[in-house]
Enzyme design. Structure first.
Site, short mmCIF file in Angstrom:
data_model
loop_
_atom_site.label_atom_id
_atom_site.label_comp_id
_atom_site.label_asym_id
_atom_site.label_seq_id
_atom_site.Cartn_x
_atom_site.Cartn_y
_atom_site.Cartn_z
N GLU A 67 0.85 -1.20 0.00
CA GLU A 67 0.00 0.00 0.00
C GLU A 67 0.88 1.24 0.00
O GLU A 67 0.40 2.35 0.18
CB GLU A 67 -0.86 0.06 1.27
CG GLU A 67 -1.76 -1.11 1.47
CD GLU A 67 -2.55 -0.99 2.76
OE1 GLU A 67 -3.21 0.04 2.97
OE2 GLU A 67 -2.50 -1.93 3.56
N CYS A 93 -4.65 -4.00 2.98
CA CYS A 93 -3.82 -5.01 3.66
C CYS A 93 -4.10 -6.43 3.19
O CYS A 93 -3.35 -7.35 3.54
CB CYS A 93 -4.02 -4.93 5.17
SG CYS A 93 -3.67 -3.31 5.83
N HIS A 145 -5.43 -10.70 10.30
CA HIS A 145 -4.78 -9.42 10.00
C HIS A 145 -4.70 -8.64 11.32
O HIS A 145 -5.71 -8.50 12.01
CB HIS A 145 -5.59 -8.65 8.95
CG HIS A 145 -5.16 -7.22 8.82
ND1 HIS A 145 -3.84 -6.87 8.59
CD2 HIS A 145 -5.84 -6.06 8.93
CE1 HIS A 145 -3.74 -5.55 8.54
NE2 HIS A 145 -4.94 -5.03 8.75
N1 COA Z 1 -5.39 1.35 29.84
C1 COA Z 1 -5.96 0.35 29.12
N2 COA Z 1 -6.59 0.53 27.91
C2 COA Z 1 -6.60 1.79 27.42
C3 COA Z 1 -6.03 2.88 28.09
C4 COA Z 1 -5.40 2.63 29.37
N3 COA Z 1 -4.84 3.60 30.07
N4 COA Z 1 -6.23 3.99 27.35
C5 COA Z 1 -6.89 3.62 26.22
N5 COA Z 1 -7.13 2.27 26.28
C6 COA Z 1 -7.80 1.45 25.29
C7 COA Z 1 -9.11 2.06 24.78
O1 COA Z 1 -10.19 1.74 25.64
C8 COA Z 1 -9.23 1.39 23.42
O2 COA Z 1 -9.68 0.06 23.58
P1 COA Z 1 -11.14 -0.37 23.10
O3 COA Z 1 -11.19 -0.12 21.62
O4 COA Z 1 -11.22 -1.83 23.43
O5 COA Z 1 -12.10 0.48 23.86
C9 COA Z 1 -7.77 1.32 22.95
O6 COA Z 1 -6.97 1.41 24.14
C10 COA Z 1 -7.35 2.43 22.01
O7 COA Z 1 -7.65 3.67 22.62
P2 COA Z 1 -8.33 4.83 21.80
O8 COA Z 1 -8.52 5.96 22.72
O9 COA Z 1 -9.54 4.30 21.10
O10 COA Z 1 -7.16 5.11 20.74
P3 COA Z 1 -7.12 6.08 19.50
O11 COA Z 1 -8.11 7.19 19.60
O12 COA Z 1 -5.68 6.43 19.35
O13 COA Z 1 -7.59 5.19 18.27
C11 COA Z 1 -7.23 3.58 16.52
C12 COA Z 1 -7.12 3.87 18.04
C13 COA Z 1 -6.89 2.13 16.30
C14 COA Z 1 -8.66 3.84 16.05
C15 COA Z 1 -6.24 4.51 15.78
O14 COA Z 1 -4.95 4.24 16.21
C16 COA Z 1 -6.30 4.38 14.27
O15 COA Z 1 -7.05 5.11 13.63
N6 COA Z 1 -5.45 3.50 13.68
C17 COA Z 1 -5.41 3.32 12.22
C18 COA Z 1 -6.58 2.54 11.67
C19 COA Z 1 -6.56 1.09 12.00
O16 COA Z 1 -5.53 0.54 12.34
N7 COA Z 1 -7.73 0.45 11.89
C20 COA Z 1 -7.89 -0.96 12.18
C21 COA Z 1 -8.61 -1.72 11.13
S1 COA Z 1 -7.63 -2.18 9.72
#
Ligand code: COA
Length: 445
Positions: free
Chosen positions: A83, A120, A244
């Protein structure tokens, strides 16, 4: 029927690492446990200044060929899944073949080369192409090399920045494979979705939360499609389920949904009924919202049960060991998950020959694919050849300023001069831009 599958695998990790809980989280004013526990990540791999998708892919492919004693004439296809391509016309596979031709006497002039694109899932699709080519008898006794290579960078300050990574996986696809045989049966879940895309831009436009929902929805469709042509899955029939893995927390969600699906109407559901009740059935509820609330409640209880937790520890957790250390490798990610599971089994001296795995691939945009793999006799010997532990241990540990410099070096819109952090040794390196804007590479002894 011919047996076709993956004969061997090699993994090349970017030479730099970013410690997410210790280095990244404090700079972002975040709790380190968001990484360790939430996303399930410890480090992301990054390419050094002289590395890119071509060098990582060519280095993995060279190691694969050397280890298997292959010459270019033995290879009839080189397919690259990525990608992170930098050219809309000339495929990365030509660059990789060009690199390899620098070090072998023969050439790849009679090999079919291509580049696959579907986020992916393209690595799995390239394996499919090779599988079909061999099954059709068009390979003239030759094998295929599939390279899944990516530099998964997101714009700085975006939520995706938490889940970056870089590396390549090279796979040798052959008849009578030593490692795993692929099932003819496949299931697909595919729909026009706008969860993650790169419309002629380097860094993705991503709706992270939506991409997680789409992942689960398409995976569910693919499972149902697979079961309609194969067999109903049961947790005890599957040794591992490599998914994945954009980050391990995503797989935690997929694993729970998959387990709920597999135990429905089985003795496991009956056994758990005393503790957490039976699974809600849609017909038992007046409306969809009440049904969904009941499902959520059941899932919350299911994930606390000893039965689920020990299944997860044995079947899913071993697939995540490498992902925790390298982050998201996009097209390579599901293949890293498979390697991680096999590596775990070898380390634990688990006898896998003849056992089945279910492999769940996903690409945004969006498509999921499910197929089964049967582990072959030579799996242990193959997987023990991996040098990934040594590679990970040798990575240069970036501080936050250095991370930002490396991010800029690999930003196609920037020209920055940053000294390399590691010294290349016996590998292909980026050697500058040519007169037609092509990228140039050389082999460093
Ligand atoms: N202790 C334990 N868990 C914690 C925490 C802490 N102190 N702080 C946050 N978390 C958990 C959240 O609850 C969440 O888990 P959940 O989804 O089970 O509720 C996780 O950690 C991620 O936290 P979040 O605040 O949602 O992170 P973010 O706003 O940075 O977003 C993604 C995470 C994955 C959406 C973001 O990194 C992203 O857009 N990634 C690219 C897209 C991607 O990879 N998509 C996946 C499909 S291919």
């Amino acid at each position: 029927m011919k047996s076709v599958g993956i004969d061997a695998v090699e993994i090349w990790a970017g030479k730099l690492k970013l410690d997410l809980p210790e280095t990244f989280a404090p700079e972002k004013d975040e709790d380190p446990d968001k990484y360790r526990k939430g996303l399930g990540l410890v480090n992301s791999s990054f390419p050094d200044t002289y590395e890119d998708i071509v060098t990582m892919g060519a280095n993995a492919a060279k190691r694969l060929m050397d280890r298997k004693g292959l010459k270019p004439d033995d290879i009839g296809r080189i397919d690259v899944a990525t990608e992170s391509a930098f050219d809309n016309s000339k495929p990365v596979s030509t660059y990789i073949a060009g690199c390899l031709e620098q070090v072998y006497d023969e050439d790849f002039h009679h090999a079919n080369k291509g580049e696959r694109k579907f986020a992916c899932i393209a690595g799995t699709q390239s394996i499919d192409d090779a599988y079909n080519w061999i099954k059709a008898g068009r390979n003239r006794g030759r094998s295929a090399i599939v390279v899944a290579t990516d530099t998964a960078l997101y714009a700085r300050g975006s939520s995706g920045e938490a889940t970056q990574g870089a590396g390549a996986v090279a796979l040798l696809i052959t008849e009578d494979p030593s490692m795993v045989e692929l099932s003819t049966e496949q299931g697909y879940g595919s729909a026009d979705e706008t969860d993650f895309l790169k419309p002629n831009q380097q860094f993705p436009s991503v709706d992270g939360k939506r991409s997680m929902q789409v992942y689960l929805a398409r995976m569910r469709e693919a499972v149902e499609d697979f079961e309609s042509v194969a067999w109903d899955m049961h947790p005890e029939d599957l040794e591992y389920i490599p998914f994945h893995t954009p980050f391990p927390g995503m797989v935690r969600k997929a694993g729970l949904l998959g387990y709920r699906h597999m135990i429905r109407d089985t003795e496991i559901e009956d056994e758990l009924a005393g503790e957490i009740g039976r699974q809600p059935r849609e017909g038992e509820y007046e409306d969809w919202d009440t049904y969904e609330d009941a499902i959520r409640d059941y899932m919350d209880k299911l994930k606390q049960t000893d039965m689920y937790q020990s299944w997860y520890a044995e079947t899913i957790e071993p697939t995540l060991g490498l992902a925790r250390e390298v982050g998201n490798w996009y097209t390579g990610s599901v293949h890293v998950a498979r390697a991680s599971a096999l590596k775990h089994a070898a380390e634990e001296d688990i006898d896998l020959t003849g056992e089945q795995m279910l492999v769940g691939s996903y690409g945004s945009g969006a498509q999921a694919e499910i197929h089964a793999e049967t582990v072959q006799e030579g799996w242990k010997e193959e997987i023990e050849q991996l040098t990934i532990d040594e590679q990970l241990a040798a990575r240069y540990d970036l501080d936050f300023d250095e991370y930002e410099q490396v991010h800029d070096v690999h930003n196609h819109d920037m020209t920055v001069d940053v000294e390399e952090f590691t010294i290349p040794n016996g590998e292909f390196v980026f050697a500058g831009i040519g007169r037609m804007n092509e990228r140039k590479y050389e082999y460093v002894e």
